[in-house]
Design a protein around this motif. Sequence first.
Motif, mmCIF file in Angstrom:
data_model
loop_
_atom_site.group_PDB
_atom_site.id
_atom_site.type_symbol
_atom_site.label_atom_id
_atom_site.label_comp_id
_atom_site.label_asym_id
_atom_site.label_seq_id
_atom_site.Cartn_x
_atom_site.Cartn_y
_atom_site.Cartn_z
ATOM 1 N N GLU A 1 3.017 -0.021 -10.898
ATOM 2 C CA GLU A 1 2.184 0.094 -9.820
ATOM 3 C C GLU A 1 2.459 -0.499 -8.494
ATOM 4 O O GLU A 1 1.888 -0.835 -7.923
ATOM 5 N N PHE B 1 -12.437 0.969 -12.115
ATOM 6 C CA PHE B 1 -11.402 1.788 -12.409
ATOM 7 C C PHE B 1 -11.209 2.360 -13.906
ATOM 8 O O PHE B 1 -9.974 3.044 -14.265
ATOM 9 N N SER C 1 -7.209 -6.603 -7.796
ATOM 10 C CA SER C 1 -8.467 -6.660 -6.936
ATOM 11 C C SER C 1 -9.084 -8.002 -7.075
ATOM 12 O O SER C 1 -9.864 -8.530 -6.250
ATOM 13 N N SER D 1 -6.712 4.385 -3.419
ATOM 14 C CA SER D 1 -6.868 3.450 -4.335
ATOM 15 C C SER D 1 -6.671 1.805 -3.583
ATOM 16 O O SER D 1 -7.254 0.935 -3.709
ATOM 17 N N TYR E 1 -5.127 -2.500 -11.748
ATOM 18 C CA TYR E 1 -5.826 -2.760 -10.780
ATOM 19 C C TYR E 1 -7.049 -3.565 -10.795
ATOM 20 O O TYR E 1 -7.303 -4.202 -9.424
ATOM 21 N N LYS F 1 -2.831 5.739 0.392
ATOM 22 C CA LYS F 1 -3.623 6.019 -0.936
ATOM 23 C C LYS F 1 -5.043 5.147 -0.738
ATOM 24 O O LYS F 1 -5.221 4.247 -0.584
ATOM 25 N N VAL G 1 1.343 0.381 -5.119
ATOM 26 C CA VAL G 1 0.115 -0.031 -4.853
ATOM 27 C C VAL G 1 -0.132 -1.279 -4.682
ATOM 28 O O VAL G 1 -0.937 -1.950 -3.679
ATOM 29 N N TYR H 1 -9.620 5.757 -14.908
ATOM 30 C CA TYR H 1 -8.149 5.836 -15.018
ATOM 31 C C TYR H 1 -7.902 5.488 -16.390
ATOM 32 O O TYR H 1 -8.747 5.029 -17.094
#
Length: 348
Positions: free
Chosen positions: A315, A95, A110, A254, A106, A252, A318, A98
């Motif tokens: 986020e 990532f 993950s 992502s 993120y 999304k 997400v 970003y």
Amino acid sequence: MNPFLEVISDASFIKAMFSSLFFILLAFLLVRFHLVPLKTKEVLNDLVMKLFLPALAFTAFFSDFNQEQFFSSIGVFLLTIFFYLLLFLLSFLCFLHYKKEKARIYSIFSTLGQLTFFSIPLLKSIYSESVSAILIPASLMTIAFRLFLYLYSYIVLSGEKLSRENIWPFTKKILFNPIIIMMFLGMILFLIQNVTFQVDIDGISYGFLRIDKTAPFLYEPLKLLSDFSTPACMMLVGATLASVDIKNSIRKLSIWFISLFRSILSPLLVLAICLLIHKTGIFSFDEYTLSCLVIGFGAPMSAVIDAYASHFHKEEDVASGVCFLSTVFAFVSIPLCFTLIKLSLNVL
């Protein structure tokens, strides 16, 4: 028999997976359609964190002391730390396009899965005939899990800086909670059982603190509490998913990538490295230790991370999406992971 068919036709596996799915869906529907009060989730969370999981962590250590098994569990703990660091790094690199802060967030989504709420209850159900063999290494894994969950993840998502003033509150949050306290207490009793006063039970000598043998009337209530951990944890997962915007979860890119990394790439990488380590002779794996690591790193995203993201407005869409989608993926990826574990055992 084909290894995949062997896994999906195994009675213990079917029972564990179906029961997990049943309780997740049950709680999801109850909360989604307002059939239970909104505060039910908070009450259930308190029961899980303060009663059911502490009882599970404590009773996991009531078995005969096996030095080889214990040191193998320590090895699993050290490998858990290594895998968390590795996965944080790899997902962060994925990532990098970003901003750095978003890449860190993120990478947390993950890497940190539902170890205590999903993987351990599931493993306990599948390996119900060998509970201590699976729960001792799994319990030690939770130490590393909580270190990254309550320290690193909280700092990143809250934006706080680690300092002399807040290091002690973080330490207390990691170590002084009912699950860790009961786990360490159970571990101490496990380690000293052969050097304490011995009691003869049916011709076999047991340490007097082995209450599963010397005082079953004390042990049985704790065991009953630990048995509640699996349905309660799965219902907590379902209650968490009930608040997710499902439509957003499939829009999304992502969210899909993080969920696939969490459910597929992560456990496959852990399995591959474990097999490589085994081949080099540095560490030897059996089915229990291998399952702990692979399934532990293949669980859906942690609900605590979702709560952090929502609370600190980092986020959150997400996070909720990954929490939902990775849970859906888990019911496909977990059978595949167990199949690969069975295949791997043939070449170890």
